[in-house]
Design an enzyme around this catalytic site. Structure first.
Site, short mmCIF file in Angstrom:
data_model
loop_
_atom_site.label_atom_id
_atom_site.label_comp_id
_atom_site.label_asym_id
_atom_site.label_seq_id
_atom_site.Cartn_x
_atom_site.Cartn_y
_atom_site.Cartn_z
N CYS A 54 0.72 -0.99 0.08
CA CYS A 54 0.02 -0.09 0.10
C CYS A 54 1.00 1.27 0.02
CB CYS A 54 -1.02 0.26 1.14
SG CYS A 54 -2.15 -1.46 1.19
N ARG A 66 3.51 0.08 -5.01
CA ARG A 66 3.31 -0.75 -3.44
C ARG A 66 1.81 -1.17 -3.54
NH1 ARG A 66 6.69 1.15 0.44
NH2 ARG A 66 5.29 0.46 1.85
N TRP A 104 -2.88 -2.44 -1.98
CA TRP A 104 -2.96 -3.80 -2.10
C TRP A 104 -3.41 -4.50 -0.94
CZ3 TRP A 104 -0.72 -8.22 0.16
CH2 TRP A 104 -0.41 -9.17 -0.72
N ASN A 136 -1.45 1.47 5.85
CA ASN A 136 -0.76 0.41 5.43
C ASN A 136 -0.34 -0.37 6.33
OD1 ASN A 136 1.19 -0.98 4.02
ND2 ASN A 136 2.73 0.39 4.13
N GLY A 137 -0.57 -1.76 6.22
CA GLY A 137 -0.20 -2.68 7.31
C GLY A 137 -1.28 -3.64 7.51
N GLU A 177 17.18 -16.92 -8.85
CA GLU A 177 16.80 -15.55 -9.19
C GLU A 177 16.16 -15.41 -10.78
OE1 GLU A 177 16.16 -11.24 -9.06
OE2 GLU A 177 16.23 -12.95 -7.57
N LYS A 185 12.38 -14.04 -11.75
CA LYS A 185 12.11 -13.15 -12.65
C LYS A 185 11.20 -13.29 -13.69
CE LYS A 185 14.14 -9.78 -10.84
NZ LYS A 185 13.81 -10.30 -9.61
N GLU A 227 7.59 -13.89 -11.89
CA GLU A 227 6.79 -12.78 -11.31
C GLU A 227 6.34 -11.69 -12.48
OE1 GLU A 227 9.08 -10.61 -8.44
OE2 GLU A 227 10.94 -10.66 -9.66
N HIS A 244 16.26 -36.96 -9.78
CA HIS A 244 15.56 -37.39 -8.64
C HIS A 244 14.00 -36.80 -8.46
CE1 HIS A 244 19.16 -38.96 -6.55
NE2 HIS A 244 19.69 -37.72 -6.82
N LYS A 253 5.77 -3.83 -4.28
CA LYS A 253 7.22 -3.61 -4.24
C LYS A 253 7.77 -3.97 -2.77
CE LYS A 253 11.28 -2.26 -5.42
NZ LYS A 253 12.01 -3.22 -6.53
#
Length: 622
Positions: A2, A27, A76, A112-113, A495, A499, A502, A518, A617
């Site tokens: 947020c 955000r 968000w 926010n939270g 990584e 990328k 996402e 395996h 973010k």
């Protein structure tokens, strides 16, 4: 999560709030809203679902809202689906038509939270006559402040402090009270909040880019602290309601660094800024050919006394830790464990005063990483933060801080912050190895020379972007992609896979190459894309063998290796070369084509690269 903005001053508030929200949309972008009080102290609340442009259209880019004091929010979703009722700002009354009744708008706020005990508080408020229109925890907080404000007939700061004592969870709050026109009140616990002033006007926000065009002098309020914000004036208070003094922080970022600068997306701009981020980070830590950690308060005696290292992080920062683990154990010959912060905090930890805990976080506000830091400190372990934001909570609470010099990073998918973190940790590792007597002065100088050359080599790696763009268009319809490698190549595979998934929404996984047989190789079929990272000389043949097994089952192979290793072309269908460097440092170069691949596939699919669905973010909630 947020984004919060606030403004009180002499200009019209709404356009300034919308401009700030546009800098914070990374955000959260499920919905957005504004609350502005006009010259007669009559508030107007406007909300819209979806991207910020919907709110801009609804308010004629803010010009339809009069008034010079207001707050804004981009959401968000955590509690309640993304709709207009759940969008912020929230009010202390029940009216669904936001302009009805002055009593309904006694307190207006954005948040926010996450409030953990919101159900308990909701029942308490219901027992005192409050009704609820949304499914959010935020509405409960706003009404709790209103309840204390009215019941005890106290001022805003005292009402906010009573709320903070009662609420469990994390929050950054910006509130406006009907009885205090032209003022905004702020409070925080474990969620970021910055405040700034310039030219008789005041600003607040969740992150620096939102106010960087207006001021560079900012204040970070601490946990369980509150602020009263007036035009060009601020007062800070502790939990007892006593006024306190906070020292300002000067932001050194250029405001233009938070703009696209001619690039189509922030992500591709930030990919191209990696040479600068690596160079600036290197030179912040290396002076006159020697590593200088004095700014972090780190002495040689401190490093000599370390018996083990724990690297704790989330997401891409965790992948930095995974990569550095191989380098640090090899060069410094010290035991290293890499922990996910979200798991570290729930384990029985065997830490002691000689186990260094390194917390890596771009924002310095990541909720799980912050909690892990606090647990490490409770256990008596020394802590080192590697963060990008000066004055962030993790930076303030850690015993020592290494700042990365990435500048503002806007795209949700990190690139240049990852690069800067890698450089900072490489430099730290080389110094740790020297002090522990594990490398000679000659090797020490050689490693620093190699690291100094990395920025130019990143630029060289970026020159292959047209070939990668072509390849990305060819495989943009892929359903599954696998990344494999051994040693530090495996860490970089993690990584690369992140990328890919996402921002392109293609299912991808990363595996240690030796683990394919395996179980995972059963998923390999015709034309599936398998990407091998092949930079570690002693492990290349083994990884090629694993790639060949995939090719025999119909896979299409892409290989990433260093110049000179041309035998790779005999085994894979498409090869990307990166410049040569010392084997310990290939990770910072090998990740570049993986970033480009994920970016160009996302572009080929017509997706919103900078704002991937369901992601934000900075993860400031658990």
């Amino acid at each position: 999560m947020c984004g919060i903005v606030g403004f009180t001053g002499h200009h019209q508030a709404a356009p300034i709030l919308l401009a700030g929200l546009s800098k914070l949309e990374y955000r959260g972008y499920d919905s957005a809203g504004l609350a502005v009080r006009d010259a007669d102290n009559v508030p107007e609340v406007v909300k819209a679902t979806g991207k910020l442009r919907n709110l801009e259209e609804k308010t004629d880019r803010g010009h339809a809202l009069a008034g010079s004091c207001g707050i804004g929010h981009t959401r968000w979703a955590t509690h309640g689906e993304p709709n207009e009722l759940n969008a912020h700002p929230h009010i202390s009354g029940y009216q669904k038509a936001w302009s009805e009744g002055p009593e309904e708008l006694n307190v207006i706020g954005v948040h926010n939270g996450i409030i953990e005990n919101y159900e308990e508080l909701k029942e308490k408020l219901r027992g005192n006559g409050y009704e609820f229109y949304s499914d959010t925890d935020t509405e409960i907080v706003i009404k709790l402040v209103d309840y204390y404000y009215k019941k005890y007939q106290i001022g805003p700061i005292d009402a906010i402090n009573r709320m903070m004592v009662r609420v469990r969870g994390s929050y950054a709050l910006a509130l406006m009270f009907k009885d205090y026109p032209g003022e905004i009140y702020a409070a925080r616990k474990d969620s970021p909040m910055i405040l700034g002033m310039a030219d008789g006007e005041s600003f607040l926000a969740s992150d620096v880019p939102a106010i960087l065009n207006y001021t560079r002098t900012v204040y970070y309020i601490g946990n369980m602290q509150a602020a009263r914000v007036l035009p060009g004036e601020m007062h800070f208070f502790d939990l007892n309601g006593d006024e306190i003094t906070l020292e300002p922080t000067e932001i050194t970022w250029d405001a233009k660094a938070a703009e696209k600068g001619g690039f189509e997306h922030f992500m591709i701009k930030e990919i191209h800024e990696q040479p600068t981020a690596a160079r600036d980070t290197y030179h912040s830590l290396v002076k006159n050919g020697k590593v200088d950690l004095s700014a972090a308060g780190i002495t040689e005696e401190f490093l000599k006394d370390i018996s083990s290292v724990y690297i704790v992080a989330c997401g891409s920062a965790w992948h930095v830790g995974m990569t550095i683990q191989y380098v640090m154990e090899d060069l410094a010959e010290i035991p290293v464990r890499v922990e996910l912060a979200s798991e570290f905090r729930y384990r029985k930890l065997l830490l002691d005063s000689k186990a260094l805990v390194i917390i890596i976080s771009q924002s310095g506000e990541t909720a799980d990483s912050l909690a892990a830091l606090r647990i490490a400190k409770e256990k008596g372990a020394p802590t080192l933060a590697v963060v990008n934001v000066v004055g962030s909570t993790i930076a303030r609470e850690a015993d020592h801080v290494l700042y990365t010099m990435a500048g503002p990073e806007i795209a949700v998918a990190t690139t240049k912050a990852f690069c800067a973190q890698m450089m900072a940790m490489y430099v730290f590792t080389v110094e740790l190895a020297r002090i522990r007597g594990k490398i000679s002065e000659e090797r020490y100088a050689g490693y620093l020379e190699e690291l100094a050359a990395i920025p130019a080599k990143i630029s060289q790696a970026l020159e292959d972007k047209e070939r990668i763009q072509w390849f990305a268009a060819k495989y943009s319809a892929a359903k599954d992609v696998f990344f494999i490698g051994r040693g530090s190549d495996y860490a970089i595979s993690l990584e690369g896979s992140l990328k890919m998934k996402e921002i392109s929404y293609i299912h991808s996984e990363a595996y240690a190459a030796g683990e394919l047989k395996h179980g995972t190789i059963s998923l390999v079929e015709d034309n599936i894309l398998v990407i091998g990272i092949l930079t570690q000389k002693a492990l290349v043949e083994k990884t090629i063998s694993n790639l060949t097994e995939c090719k025999a089952r119909g896979a299409y192979l892409m290989g990433i290796t260093n110049y000179g290793n041309y035998s790779i072309e005999d085994h894979v269908n498409f090869t990307v070369y990166i410049p040569r460097t010392d084997e310990h440092f290939y990770g910072i170069l090998a990740v570049v084509p993986l970033q480009l691949l994920g970016y160009y596939i996302s572009v080929s699919k017509g997706l919103d690269v900078d704002k991937p669905r369901n992601l934000a973010k900075s993860v400031t909630v658990e």
